[in-house]
Scaffold this active site. Structure first.
Site, PDB file in Angstrom:
ATOM      1  N   ASP A 185       0.289  -7.324   1.527  1.00 40.89           N
ATOM      2  CA  ASP A 185       0.528  -5.946   1.108  1.00 40.89           C
ATOM      3  C   ASP A 185       0.570  -5.869  -0.416  1.00 40.89           C
ATOM      4  OD1 ASP A 185       1.666  -3.141   1.178  1.00 40.89           O
ATOM      5  OD2 ASP A 185       1.891  -3.652   3.292  1.00 40.89           O
ATOM      6  N   HIS A 240       5.444   0.080  -1.147  1.00 36.30           N
ATOM      7  CA  HIS A 240       4.764   0.071   0.152  1.00 36.30           C
ATOM      8  C   HIS A 240       5.028  -1.219   0.914  1.00 36.30           C
ATOM      9  CE1 HIS A 240       1.262  -0.213   2.919  1.00 36.30           C
ATOM     10  NE2 HIS A 240       1.337   1.106   2.942  1.00 36.30           N
ATOM     11  N   SER A 420       0.672   2.669   8.354  1.00 37.38           N
ATOM     12  CA  SER A 420       1.234   1.519   7.635  1.00 37.38           C
ATOM     13  C   SER A 420       2.644   1.212   8.108  1.00 37.38           C
ATOM     14  CB  SER A 420       1.275   1.798   6.122  1.00 37.38           C
ATOM     15  OG  SER A 420       0.004   1.744   5.550  1.00 37.38           O
TER      16      SER A 420
END
Length: 502
Positions: A185, A240, A420
């Site tokens: 990621d 994220h 996600s």
């Protein structure tokens, strides 16, 4: 100079599609070169991936019993093929003074060069193709995070855990202990209170990032995470990668038990620079997961590979990523006994929107997003996969992906939307299953079948592909919304043990 002019004119004719009656036929070498590579080379140097003709045959891995055996075999086979086939190409690149990096997971070499180098390499018989390596933007969550301080609105962070019955599995004593989850990621804030204790590089006193962290960003912005960062770092706001890892393993030891498998350990690889990745960085992380290395990139250890990898990113074909450029790497990861979970993408709500590698592959376990009442999220991409001509059904399953509460930058917490956020639920579920039955480690087919067959069936009123509206599985929900407790109940040792007797 004259040669470069001729090549430039030829390139313009090729790209402009001038009829054959008006232009000379394109030379044979151009058939090996991605149009993106030719186009971007007009302005000078460009980046591309040189895939060699010979690729490793990993089919024998399926007959090996343990994950340890699979991992060792895959690593040895891949590296042997690369050692045997790459020296000639690498020698030429060194002689030409061209920047390059060698990889074995897909037997390829990353190269930065101009049109003359492209022609020279494409003419080699040991080269199969020159593929694009565009810089691709991560499709970030569609809403701003609702940042919450520790202890605030904790109930908002439990609906997804309760919905998939992960808390009921914890009550049986299975929290993911003994399993290792890998994350590829934007990076990870490893010392976040909800992640630090679960990081495999933390022993409770000191940190050792060797074999537990890899940074595939070598020449990026360098802010706030340095290139080749020696420790886990997340350069994305609101974080994220940190958010996805919290969904998998998050637990601060207090009120924020936000992860599906809080007893699992995690390791990570940064494959994006401030949200921008390339096929090369994605492949580099896949390679590292097959055989994690120390911080210098040396002394690979396939025995330290994770059991499952979460991939909450995409490689848009509209931006130059070819459908099959990541396929060999994903196949290698799976052959090594590692399950690869992938978010379906946020390009819904139309059919045929699961259209980005690696979510499109049969080797990827692809996850759509649902909300609190098990409706498919409006943004969740749908199948079938048509971009590669396969008409493959996707996603495989669905999981909560709307208003998911998890860890953020600076030790904070908040909610984000996206597939996600859905995919990490499935990676966490894999860890729960392995903690309940360690014999499942490395058995990718069994794990996927178990998760699919135990999912809560969800019919769709949207007709995508040739699947009837009432069909299960379908191209909207896949086999349905995942259910951790039902998956545990479906384990062989539980077939004759009713829930009420436990």
């Amino acid at each position: 100079m004259q040669k470069r002019l001729i090549l430039f004119i030829l390139l313009i004719l090729i790209l402009s599609g001038v009829p054959g009656s008006l232009a000379a036929p394109a030379p044979a070498w151009t058939s090996k070169v991605d149009p993106w590579v030719l186009q971007t080379s007009q302005d000078g140097e460009t980046e591309f991936l040189v895939f060699l003709t010979e690729q490793a045959d990993l089919s024998a891995a399926a007959g090996l019993k343990s994950k340890t055996e699979k991992g060792a075999y895959v690593y040895q086979t891949l590296t042997e093929v690369a050692r045997r086939t790459q020296p000639g190409l690498l020698g030429v690149l060194r002689k030409m003074g061209i920047p390059h990096r060698s990889y074995w997971v897909a037997n390829m070499v990353w190269v930065r060069g101009g049109l003359s180098a492209i022609q020279s390499l494409a003419q080699r018989p040991d080269v199969a193709r020159l593929a694009a390596n565009p810089r691709l933007r991560l499709e970030l969550p569609s809403v701003q995070p609702d940042v919450l301080k520790e202890g605030e609105a904790v109930e908002a962070g439990t609906w997804n855990i309760i919905k998939i019955n992960a808390d009921d599995v914890w009550a049986l004593g299975y929290t993911g202990q003994g399993a290792v989850i890998g994350g590829a990621d934007t990076g990870y804030a490893w010392n976040h209170p909800a992640l630090k204790r679960q990081y495999r590089g933390w022993d409770g006193i000191s940190a050792n990032h060797n074999y537990n962290w890899h940074d595939a960003i070598h020449d990026g912005k360098g802010v706030p995470c340095p290139n080749n960062s020696p420790q886990p770092c997340d350069d994305n706001y609101p974080a994220h990668g940190t958010h996805t890892m919290g969904i998998m393993v998050g637990d601060d030891g207090g009120s924020n038990k936000i992860g599906v498998a809080p007893g699992a350990r995690w390791i990570g690889c940064r494959n994006m620079d401030d949200g921008y990745g390339t096929p090369e960085t994605y492949i580099e992380c896949y390679q590292w997961f097959v055989a994690p290395t120390d911080l210098s990139g040396q002394n690979p250890r396939p025995d330290l590979a994770p059991d499952v990898i979460n991939n909450s990113w995409g490689c848009p074909t509209t931006e130059g990523c070819n459908p099959n450029d990541l396929l060999s790497a994903v196949q290698a990861v799976r052959a090594a006994g590692i399950l690869t979970v992938h978010s379906a993408g946020n390009s819904g709500n139309k059919c045929e929107t699961v259209n980005e590698p690696a979510a499109i592959y049969s080797e990827s376990f692809t996850v759509g997003a649902t909300d609190v009442i098990d409706r498919i999220a409006n943004f969740s991409s749908r199948g079938p996969v048509t971009v590669d001509g396969s008409n493959r059904m996707k996603p495989n399953v669905s999981a909560p992906g709307v208003s998911i509460y998890s860890s953020l930058q600076g030790g904070s917490y908040g909610t984000l939307d996206g597939t996600s956020m859905a995919a990490p639920h499935v990676a966490g579920l894999v860890a729960l299953l392995i903690s309940a039955d360690p014999s499942l480690r490395g058995q990718v087919d069994k794990l996927e079948t178990l998760i699919e067959s135990s999912a809560l069936p969800r019919q769709s009123t949207q007709l995508c592909g040739m699947v009837p509206v009432s069909g299960i599985p379908n191209n909207v929900f896949g086999w349905g919304r995942v259910d951790a407790l039902m998956a545990i109940d479906n384990l062989p040792q539980y077939f004759y043990l009713p829930l009420l007797m436990r």
